[in-house]
Design an enzyme around this catalytic site. Structure first.
Site, mmCIF file in Angstrom:
data_model
loop_
_atom_site.group_PDB
_atom_site.id
_atom_site.type_symbol
_atom_site.label_atom_id
_atom_site.label_comp_id
_atom_site.label_asym_id
_atom_site.label_seq_id
_atom_site.Cartn_x
_atom_site.Cartn_y
_atom_site.Cartn_z
ATOM 1 N N ASP A 181 0.825 -1.209 0.000
ATOM 2 C CA ASP A 181 0.000 0.000 0.000
ATOM 3 C C ASP A 181 0.862 1.264 0.000
ATOM 4 O OD1 ASP A 181 -2.670 0.488 -0.283
ATOM 5 O OD2 ASP A 181 -3.080 0.769 1.833
ATOM 6 N N ASP A 236 -9.094 -2.904 2.456
ATOM 7 C CA ASP A 236 -8.817 -2.269 3.747
ATOM 8 C C ASP A 236 -9.741 -2.777 4.846
ATOM 9 O OD1 ASP A 236 -6.807 -0.678 2.625
ATOM 10 O OD2 ASP A 236 -8.269 0.806 1.943
#
Length: 383
Positions: A181, A236
């Site tokens: 990420d 997420d």
């Protein structure tokens, strides 16, 4: 800027649309999906093993965790380079996954509503209606409603399929996702000619020239005249959710172990075992007879704090943030600290493993387990 000044600036945004609804949505989906996906009884764990053997479910390993970064990177690069083609594949995948997840969830939903479990026609009809409603309205101003509903069902199914037997695998997965990420949000702008973040471009559909959007994220509009919306990727929620599901299972296992071991010791007549029994009962209920704080709630609350920190960082920097940069430490670290304090980190990290239904080295084979019971010697070893 002091903390008080920062709160005065950012707090009104955190408790208003679109950030507050997005935070509540993500936390609710995480909590409900993990609560539903966790196997908290002996029968559920047996069924889970059967699903893993038949291929209906996947037991997460360290190989999967490490491989995630490589496969996710290839997928993201492909979406960035060939977004006009792959966006249609993502629409099909999302629609199909949503249909299956709603279909499998309908029996329990109908049962809770007092409507019985229904039949396959009812389940397929509801699932098909919701998916078709999303597809038909996917480019309208209210498409986010259907997309968020389907996203919640999809995440619930994914957490039932992706299971972990120890804390080490989902933690390694989160660390891999953390690096992935951060790299694709903060590093790739220096590697692209346009200076754009590959992650943000792929997620928002900035590279698309067709009138479509990537459906793999939650969306909440700002409800303001100037438009705008807040977005959070399904990953997420799913990736921390694998760890949170395992922790809920851990809470159930630890409670079982304490109860069974206490029952064994209570049956022994000696002052020593009576003192041991008192200690075991104190360990299961905590101080002053109160039920001890769970790992599950620790992780959920840590996730909520991490999500809010993501929003604060986004407003402070005025640019998109890699959510896992904040979610991973706030979800993992409190659990590690709590487990270390209780001297249970080694058990959580390695899982129960061979203790499930296994025989100890001094087992003479005379002990038999009845239906729905686990090996008592293995249980005592856990304590």
């Amino acid at each position: 800027m002091s903390f008080t000044q920062a709160m005065a600036v950012y707090l009104p945004h955190l408790v208003s649309a679109p950030l507050l609804p997005l935070a509540l949505l993500a936390i609710a989906v995480l909590a409900l999906s993990t609560h539903s996906a966790a196997d908290t009884t002996f029968q559920e764990r047996q069924m889970q093993r059967q699903k893993e053997e038949s291929g209906e479910s996947v037991a997460l390993t360290k190989v999967h965790a490490i491989g995630f970064g490589f496969m996710a990177s290839l997928g993201l690069l492909a979406m960035w380079l060939w977004s006009n083609v792959l966006v249609y594949m993502s629409l099909f995948t999302f629609g199909l996954g949503s249909f299956v997840s709603i279909q499998q969830s309908m029996p329990n939903i109908m049962k809770r509503l007092g409507l019985g479990r229904g039949n396959s026609w009812h389940h397929n009809g509801v699932a098909g209606l919701l998916v078709l409603s999303w597809f038909w309205n996917r480019n309208s101003s209210h498409a986010w409603i259907f997309q968020d509903i389907l996203g919640g069902f999809t995440i619930s199914l994914m957490l039932k399929v992706l299971k972990a037997s120890s804390m080490s695998s989902p933690t390694l997965l989160l660390l891999t996702a953390f690096i992935y990420d951060v790299f694709f949000v903060f590093v790739t702008p220096y590697l692209t000619s346009s200076g754009e973040s590959i992650m943000e471009a792929a997620a928002t559909g900035a590279a698309l020239t067709v009138k479509e959007t990537i459906p793999m994220l939650f969306r909440i509009p700002s409800f303001r005249p100037n438009g705008g919306e807040a977005m959070l990727g399904f990953g997420d929620v799913v990736l921390p959710g694998i760890l949170v599901t395992f922790l809920r299972e851990c809470d159930a296992r630890l409670e079982e172990d304490q109860s069974l071991s206490s029952a064994i010791l209570i049956g022994m007549d000696s002052a020593t075992t009576r003192r041991s029994t008192a200690l075991l009962l104190a360990g299961s209920t905590g101080e002053n007879g109160r039920r001890r704080w769970s790992y599950y709630l620790t992780a959920v609350l840590g996730y909520a704090v991490g999500l809010e920190m993501t929003f604060v960082a986004m407003m402070w920097s005025n640019q998109g943030q890699p959510a896992l940069l904040y979610l991973v430490p706030f979800t993992v670290v409190p659990v590690v600290l709590l487990a270390s304090k209780r001297h249970e980190l080694s058990l959580l990290w390695n899982g129960w493993g061979g203790l499930d239904g296994g025989e100890s080295e001094d087992d003479d084979g005379d002990d038999e387990k009845g239906p729905g019971e686990e090996n008592e010697k293995g249980k005592v070893l856990v304590i």
